[in-house]
Design a protein around this motif. Structure first.
Motif, PDB file in Angstrom:
ATOM      1  N   UNK A  31       0.832  -1.200   0.000  1.00  0.00           N
ATOM      2  CA  UNK A  31       0.000   0.000   0.000  1.00  0.00           C
ATOM      3  C   UNK A  31       0.866   1.250   0.000  1.00  0.00           C
ATOM      4  N   UNK A  32       1.963   1.187   0.756  1.00  0.00           N
ATOM      5  CA  UNK A  32       2.886   2.315   0.800  1.00  0.00           C
ATOM      6  C   UNK A  32       3.519   2.543  -0.561  1.00  0.00           C
ATOM      7  N   UNK A  33       3.878   1.436  -1.243  1.00  0.00           N
ATOM      8  CA  UNK A  33       4.472   1.552  -2.575  1.00  0.00           C
ATOM      9  C   UNK A  33       3.515   2.202  -3.562  1.00  0.00           C
ATOM     10  N   UNK A  34       2.230   1.797  -3.498  1.00  0.00           N
ATOM     11  CA  UNK A  34       1.229   2.382  -4.392  1.00  0.00           C
ATOM     12  C   UNK A  34       1.087   3.874  -4.105  1.00  0.00           C
ATOM     13  N   UNK A  35       1.010   4.219  -2.806  1.00  0.00           N
ATOM     14  CA  UNK A  35       0.875   5.622  -2.431  1.00  0.00           C
ATOM     15  C   UNK A  35       2.084   6.424  -2.895  1.00  0.00           C
ATOM     16  N   UNK A  36       3.273   5.831  -2.777  1.00  0.00           N
ATOM     17  CA  UNK A  36       4.497   6.514  -3.200  1.00  0.00           C
ATOM     18  C   UNK A  36       4.480   6.764  -4.695  1.00  0.00           C
ATOM     19  N   UNK A  37       4.060   5.734  -5.468  1.00  0.00           N
ATOM     20  CA  UNK A  37       4.001   5.900  -6.915  1.00  0.00           C
ATOM     21  C   UNK A  37       2.972   6.957  -7.301  1.00  0.00           C
ATOM     22  N   UNK A  38       1.830   6.988  -6.578  1.00  0.00           N
ATOM     23  CA  UNK A  38       0.799   7.980  -6.863  1.00  0.00           C
ATOM     24  C   UNK A  38       1.311   9.389  -6.599  1.00  0.00           C
ATOM     25  N   UNK A  39       2.141   9.528  -5.551  1.00  0.00           N
ATOM     26  CA  UNK A  39       2.669  10.841  -5.204  1.00  0.00           C
ATOM     27  C   UNK A  39       3.652  11.355  -6.246  1.00  0.00           C
ATOM     28  N   UNK A  46      -4.802  -1.309  -6.833  1.00  0.00           N
ATOM     29  CA  UNK A  46      -3.789  -1.635  -5.834  1.00  0.00           C
ATOM     30  C   UNK A  46      -3.546  -3.137  -5.705  1.00  0.00           C
ATOM     31  N   UNK A  47      -4.474  -3.956  -6.190  1.00  0.00           N
ATOM     32  CA  UNK A  47      -4.338  -5.405  -6.049  1.00  0.00           C
ATOM     33  C   UNK A  47      -3.583  -6.043  -7.209  1.00  0.00           C
ATOM     34  N   UNK A  48      -3.281  -5.270  -8.228  1.00  0.00           N
ATOM     35  CA  UNK A  48      -2.598  -5.825  -9.400  1.00  0.00           C
ATOM     36  C   UNK A  48      -1.108  -5.969  -9.131  1.00  0.00           C
ATOM     37  N   UNK A  49      -0.422  -6.621 -10.063  1.00  0.00           N
ATOM     38  CA  UNK A  49       1.032  -6.712  -9.982  1.00  0.00           C
ATOM     39  C   UNK A  49       1.623  -5.307 -10.079  1.00  0.00           C
ATOM     40  N   UNK A  50       2.828  -5.156  -9.555  1.00  0.00           N
ATOM     41  CA  UNK A  50       3.444  -3.829  -9.460  1.00  0.00           C
ATOM     42  C   UNK A  50       3.391  -3.034 -10.754  1.00  0.00           C
ATOM     43  N   UNK A  51       3.759  -3.690 -11.865  1.00  0.00           N
ATOM     44  CA  UNK A  51       3.830  -2.975 -13.132  1.00  0.00           C
ATOM     45  C   UNK A  51       2.473  -2.811 -13.806  1.00  0.00           C
ATOM     46  N   UNK A  52       1.406  -3.311 -13.188  1.00  0.00           N
ATOM     47  CA  UNK A  52       0.067  -3.208 -13.768  1.00  0.00           C
ATOM     48  C   UNK A  52      -0.897  -2.419 -12.880  1.00  0.00           C
ATOM     49  N   UNK A  53      -0.397  -1.886 -11.787  1.00  0.00           N
ATOM     50  CA  UNK A  53      -1.274  -1.178 -10.862  1.00  0.00           C
ATOM     51  C   UNK A  53      -1.778   0.145 -11.427  1.00  0.00           C
TER      52      UNK A  53
END
Length: 259
Positions: free
Chosen positions: A40-48, A208-215
């Motif tokens: 979740x932190x990784x997704x938030x970081x990428x969104x930022x 957020x539930x997808x693989x890293x490169x597909x989120x």
């Protein structure tokens, strides 16, 4: 179903342990929680790291500050009838208690519990006047609508229905009341198509539930509708359903079309 062993034969398996960088250990269940938090932190970081003007589809569709408009709300399937069969148990359960006491369930009736039949057939099987059985309305309506924003140059085609089942059974006296009752719990479902005519800002969807490169899915500008992948469509639908009570233009358009 797994078979439980007796207390005397039960064995104890220690939860698996995972070594953390610090050298401490944690249960496997704790590790799942840690992994989820990290993701979740990784997704938030990428969104930022995205451009601040980037449009996130699910967030935009539920943003009340955007002047959304509805058009082309239409019905593709509509069933409202009392003639469809139901399992015998539905017909019997609809009887008044006094009738059930007079005509209790016999072994022969119990044997028919899951047999589909009309209300008239159920009345004949029980041995009562058909007027004593209330035949429900079977309601199933499927439709679509397009919600769009002139300012964003964004249009989204959504699908809606009153039920995910084959039909919804409504016990009312007339058809109009049945339709009204059925749409008290209407819902979005199915595919989503997106039409975005702006090159900038970027339009994305986040799963957020997808693989890293597909989120993060980038939706390119186009003059034609683009099909949103199923997992991203589910994210958008979940957001719309969660905020639906604060988005009255959807229900207003649907109910107007049904009238």
């Amino acid at each position: 179903m797994p078979t439980q062993s007796s207390d005397n034969n039960a064995t104890y398996s220690e939860p698996s342990r995972t070594t953390l960088p610090s050298g401490s250990t944690t249960d496997a269940t704790d590790q799942v929680s840690i992994d989820t938090e990290v993701e979740s932190t990784n997704v938030a970081t990428r969104a930022q790291t995205l451009d601040p003007n980037t449009i996130i589809l699910a967030e935009a569709l539920t943003d009340k500050a955007i002047s959304w408009r509805i058009h082309n709300c239409k019905i593709s399937k509509k069933i409202i009838t009392q003639d469809m069969p139901l399992p015998f148990l539905y017909h019997y359960d609809s009887l008044d208690d006094s009738i059930k006491q007079t005509y209790p369930l016999t072994p022969s009736l119990l044997a028919q519990f899951n047999t589909s039949m009309t209300a008239d057939e159920a009345a004949a099987l029980i041995g009562i006047d058909k007027a004593l059985i209330t035949s429900p309305w079977h309601v199933k309506v499927i439709g679509s609508l397009v919600v769009f924003s002139e300012a964003l140059q964004l249009a989204v085609r959504l699908h809606w229905t009153n039920t995910g089942k084959d039909t919804q059974q409504i016990y009312t006296k007339n058809k109009a009341d049945a339709l009204t009752a059925a749409f008290k719990e209407w819902q979005f479902f199915g595919r989503i198509d997106v039409l975005y005519k702006n090159a900038k800002p970027a339009l994305i969807s986040i799963d957020e539930q997808a693989e890293n490169n597909e989120q993060i899915l980038t939706i390119d500008a186009s003059s034609d509708y683009q099909f949103l992948p199923a997992t991203h469509a589910l994210v958008v639908i979940a957001k719309l359903e969660a905020d639906k009570g604060e988005l009255p233009w959807f229900e207003a358009s649907i109910l107007e079309r049904l009238a």
